[in-house]
Design an enzyme around this catalytic site. Sequence first.
Site, short mmCIF file in Angstrom:
data_model
loop_
_atom_site.label_atom_id
_atom_site.label_comp_id
_atom_site.label_asym_id
_atom_site.label_seq_id
_atom_site.Cartn_x
_atom_site.Cartn_y
_atom_site.Cartn_z
N LYS A 114 7.25 6.20 -10.76
CA LYS A 114 6.14 6.61 -11.07
C LYS A 114 6.21 7.06 -12.42
O LYS A 114 5.17 6.87 -13.54
CB LYS A 114 5.50 7.61 -10.32
N LYS A 199 0.22 -8.34 -2.37
CA LYS A 199 -0.45 -7.54 -1.32
C LYS A 199 -1.65 -7.13 -1.70
O LYS A 199 -2.06 -6.70 -2.94
CB LYS A 199 0.22 -6.17 -1.08
N LYS A 202 -5.24 -1.28 -3.19
CA LYS A 202 -6.30 -0.30 -3.26
C LYS A 202 -6.95 -0.26 -5.03
O LYS A 202 -7.77 0.04 -5.23
CB LYS A 202 -6.17 1.01 -3.03
P1 AMP Z 1 -2.03 2.34 -0.09
O1 AMP Z 1 -3.06 1.46 0.10
O2 AMP Z 1 -0.74 2.08 -0.69
O3 AMP Z 1 -1.98 4.06 -0.39
O4 AMP Z 1 -1.34 2.62 1.57
C1 AMP Z 1 -2.13 3.35 2.41
C2 AMP Z 1 -1.32 2.56 3.75
O5 AMP Z 1 -2.25 1.17 3.98
C3 AMP Z 1 -0.04 2.49 3.95
O6 AMP Z 1 0.27 2.74 5.36
C4 AMP Z 1 0.13 0.91 3.59
O7 AMP Z 1 1.29 0.32 4.36
C5 AMP Z 1 -0.95 0.26 4.06
N1 AMP Z 1 -1.42 -0.75 3.23
C6 AMP Z 1 -1.66 -1.03 2.12
N2 AMP Z 1 -2.03 -2.18 1.53
C7 AMP Z 1 -1.87 -3.05 2.65
C8 AMP Z 1 -1.96 -4.40 2.88
N3 AMP Z 1 -2.38 -5.25 1.85
N4 AMP Z 1 -1.83 -4.85 4.14
C9 AMP Z 1 -1.35 -4.29 5.04
N5 AMP Z 1 -1.35 -2.81 5.13
C10 AMP Z 1 -1.51 -2.20 3.81
#
Ligand code: AMP
Length: 336
Positions: A114, A199, A202
């Site tokens: 980061k 992927k 968010k």
């Molecule tokens: P984040 O959105 O990176 O803060 O991730 C929050 C949770 O959502 C984590 O457990 C990730 O593994 C899951 N996650 C985030 N993006 C994806 C995605 N595109 N597909 C599946 N799981 C996801």
Amino acid sequence: MTKILTGLQPSGTLHIGNYLGSILNWHDTVNEVPNAQAFLTIVDLHAITIKQNPDALRQQIYELAAVLLASGVDYKRHVVFPQSANPDHTYAGWLYTCITPMGWLDRMTQFKEKKQKTTEYKESVGAGLYAYPTLMAADILLYDADLVPVGIDQKQHVELTCDIANRFNSLYGETFRIPEFKTNKETTKIFDLQHPEKKMSKSDQDDAGRISLTDSSDQIRKKIMRAVTDDENEVRFDSEKKPGISNLLVIMAAVTGRKKEDIATEFRTAGYGAFKGAVAEAVITYLSPVQQKMRDYLDDIPQLQQILDEGAARAHSISHPKVLEAVTKMGLYLHG
Ligand code: AMP
Ligand code: TRP
């Protein structure tokens, strides 16, 4: 009783990947452990280690809480609360910051990554990003958590938590339980609809590749109909050569509970338009009830706050004796 604890960041726009990959996985983990009590904390104090817009942050906290409740988390049995609503976390976080050697924090890959992303980080990144793992240790250790289910990227932080607990226990006497890290099992990974090689995220500025949990049925339909595919016209699973179609197959399989191979057979020659239309309808059918419940919670913020405040009060009643025990052992003043 087995205590399971996890923290979820209220940052960015919640999407179908978060729901299928993270929230459903949490339900599976809790259901697999007999007699489990879960602590689910919305880690807003961790979120501010990176710059946040205050209004957006507040909204993201509510949305995350609403999604958790809409997904069916039993908030009377388990403990659902925002981290900042229990000041014991920051309090204990400071205690751990004081006993954690900087060398341990220097090794954290998340911090290194980061910090690299931010140029001139010394001027712009707060020290909270560095101390991040000591606050995470507080989230975990204050509740004597047995299990911490998190993604593999968080393993190092959980190991550091164990090191901090051991250090405290050896300096001041047995106080904190040593938790166990549990990798999230392989979950459905959802890719971006516009860039199916990466992927769904968010934080992506462009919303076209993401199905947000707050999207209307119309928006969902449009996004899926415009999903990037390939120039063949055959529906089959091949994540290398056909990432777009394969992603849609994975999504449809996840929301219908069917096998992706069976779906591919059904739509093999139907044409991409018809296939996408079917995926869109399946996603809408699946998400609509969850979204409706989410809206119900978001339409009544005082009720949502009451649920979260009750969660925080229960959390505090468990964490506070632990904080008092720790400060007493350290020779600090704090009383009941
Ligand atoms: P984040 O959105 O990176 O803060 O991730 C929050 C949770 O959502 C984590 O457990 C990730 O593994 C899951 N996650 C985030 N993006 C994806 C995605 N595109 N597909 C599946 N799981 C996801
Ligand atoms: N650091 C975790 C993440 O980024 C979130 C988190 C904070 C957490 N406190 C926690 C996870 C305690 C598990 C337990 O995903």
